[in-house]
Design a protein around this motif. Structure first.
Motif, PDB file in Angstrom:
ATOM      1  N   VAL A   1       0.844  -1.195   0.000  1.00  0.00           N
ATOM      2  CA  VAL A   1       0.000   0.000   0.000  1.00  0.00           C
ATOM      3  C   VAL A   1       0.885   1.254   0.000  1.00  0.00           C
ATOM      4  O   VAL A   1       0.657   2.213  -0.751  1.00  0.00           O
ATOM      5  CB  VAL A   1      -0.954  -0.011   1.218  1.00  0.00           C
ATOM      6  N   ILE A   2       1.917   1.236   0.815  1.00  0.00           N
ATOM      7  CA  ILE A   2       2.825   2.390   0.864  1.00  0.00           C
ATOM      8  C   ILE A   2       3.474   2.598  -0.504  1.00  0.00           C
ATOM      9  O   ILE A   2       3.553   3.718  -1.022  1.00  0.00           O
ATOM     10  CB  ILE A   2       3.892   2.193   1.965  1.00  0.00           C
ATOM     11  N   LYS A   3       3.896   1.514  -1.105  1.00  0.00           N
ATOM     12  CA  LYS A   3       4.535   1.600  -2.422  1.00  0.00           C
ATOM     13  C   LYS A   3       3.579   2.202  -3.463  1.00  0.00           C
ATOM     14  O   LYS A   3       3.973   3.037  -4.276  1.00  0.00           O
ATOM     15  CB  LYS A   3       4.980   0.198  -2.854  1.00  0.00           C
ATOM     16  N   SER A   4       2.338   1.812  -3.415  1.00  0.00           N
ATOM     17  CA  SER A   4       1.356   2.317  -4.393  1.00  0.00           C
ATOM     18  C   SER A   4       1.081   3.805  -4.226  1.00  0.00           C
ATOM     19  O   SER A   4       0.975   4.533  -5.212  1.00  0.00           O
ATOM     20  CB  SER A   4       0.013   1.603  -4.250  1.00  0.00           C
ATOM     21  N   ILE A   5       0.960   4.250  -2.988  1.00  0.00           N
ATOM     22  CA  ILE A   5       0.614   5.668  -2.806  1.00  0.00           C
ATOM     23  C   ILE A   5       1.840   6.570  -2.948  1.00  0.00           C
ATOM     24  O   ILE A   5       1.696   7.758  -3.214  1.00  0.00           O
ATOM     25  CB  ILE A   5      -0.118   5.936  -1.465  1.00  0.00           C
ATOM     26  N   ARG A   6       3.032   5.980  -2.834  1.00  0.00           N
ATOM     27  CA  ARG A   6       4.258   6.805  -2.917  1.00  0.00           C
ATOM     28  C   ARG A   6       4.348   7.545  -4.242  1.00  0.00           C
ATOM     29  O   ARG A   6       4.841   8.672  -4.322  1.00  0.00           O
ATOM     30  CB  ARG A   6       5.513   5.920  -2.730  1.00  0.00           C
ATOM     31  N   LYS A   7       3.846   6.899  -5.278  1.00  0.00           N
ATOM     32  CA  LYS A   7       3.905   7.472  -6.634  1.00  0.00           C
ATOM     33  C   LYS A   7       3.132   8.780  -6.741  1.00  0.00           C
ATOM     34  O   LYS A   7       3.345   9.558  -7.647  1.00  0.00           O
ATOM     35  CB  LYS A   7       3.302   6.481  -7.639  1.00  0.00           C
ATOM     36  N   HIS A   8       2.194   8.999  -5.812  1.00  0.00           N
ATOM     37  CA  HIS A   8       1.328  10.169  -5.906  1.00  0.00           C
ATOM     38  C   HIS A   8       1.734  11.264  -4.923  1.00  0.00           C
ATOM     39  O   HIS A   8       0.992  12.213  -4.705  1.00  0.00           O
ATOM     40  CB  HIS A   8      -0.123   9.750  -5.656  1.00  0.00           C
ATOM     41  N   ALA A   9       2.894  11.110  -4.311  1.00  0.00           N
ATOM     42  CA  ALA A   9       3.310  12.059  -3.274  1.00  0.00           C
ATOM     43  C   ALA A   9       4.732  12.547  -3.500  1.00  0.00           C
ATOM     44  O   ALA A   9       5.587  11.808  -3.993  1.00  0.00           O
ATOM     45  CB  ALA A   9       3.210  11.385  -1.900  1.00  0.00           C
TER      46      ALA A   9
END
Ligand code: DX5
Ligand code: ZN
Length: 216
Positions: free
Chosen positions: A51-59
């Motif tokens: 989950v962290i890896k997925s949202i990292r792309k948007h931050a």
């Protein structure tokens, strides 16, 4: 120094996590606070590495990852690879805390140590000069939306004194029960970073709530 605000994604709608991350990006918040729970160290399970890896792309703002898990040492590189900028482990979960701190720093992240409400500040004395962040739990970890424990003010004072003694520049972060009614008092007591979950994502206008908490 004015305090930093780190909204906790734990209180966001997990079906809309990307939107919550984008909201934090567009707001006056400084960091994303990301609570990882394993159901063993704390009586709740949140989310983990994918989950962290997925949202990292948007931050773009730093990911302040708070591990409420047992044996965090075995996941240090994995959290770095998933996108953690700061990695905070619990004093109570680390029998070899000094080694854990060095491992986080060697992996290229800022090292944080969190302490539960029952742990005295004094337990950090021998490692204070080595860490970048102290996360003072002002609730018992595991859940958002709990009541702030007032004794935290004494702990902030003790940590400030310890910081002067050790010559450390570690930031003091307060996590749990922070909201519009107490944020300015906590900041005035010496907190450098305020974490806020429920008071941000439970608000009608989370962006306005962030602005208020960041400037209080
Ligand atoms: C609690 C977590 C907190 C939590 C804070 O175990 O570490 O970061 O999200 O939530 P609030 O601000 O709702 O107390
Ligand atoms: Zn937290």
């Amino acid at each position: 120094m004015p305090h930093l605000l780190a909204p906790s994604l734990l209180s966001a709608d997990f079906a809309e996590l990307r939107k919550a991350v984008e909201l934090i990006e567009e707001s006056e918040a400084a960091w994303h606070h990301i609570d990882v729970m394993d159901g063993v160290f704390v009586p709740n399970i949140s989310f983990g590495l994918p989950v962290i890896k997925s949202i990292r792309k948007h931050a773009k703002k730093p990911f302040d990852v708070h591990l409420m898990i047992v044996r965090p040492d075995q996941y240090i590189n994995a959290f770095r690879d998933a996108g953690a900028d700061h990695l905070t482990v619990h004093l109570e979960a680390c029998p070899h805390l000094h080694r854990s701190i060095q491992a986080i720093k060697s992996a290229g992240m800022k090292a944080g140590v969190a302490i539960n409400p029952h742990s005295p500040a004094l337990l950090l004395e021998e490692v204070f000069a080595d860490i970048d962040l102290v996360c003072v739990m002002s609730v018992n970890p595991g859940f958002g939306g709990q009541k702030f424990i007032e004794r935290t003010f004494e702990k902030i004072a003790a940590l400030k004194a310890m910081r002067s003694r050790s010559g450390s520049s570690a930031l003091i972060e307060i996590d749990g029960g922070v909201g519009p009614d107490n944020a300015s008092k906590i900041a005035a007591a010496g907190a450098d970073v305020l974490v806020a979950g429920n008071s941000v994502f439970g608000a009608d206008d989370p962006k306005a709530a962030i602005a208020r908490l960041a400037s209080s």
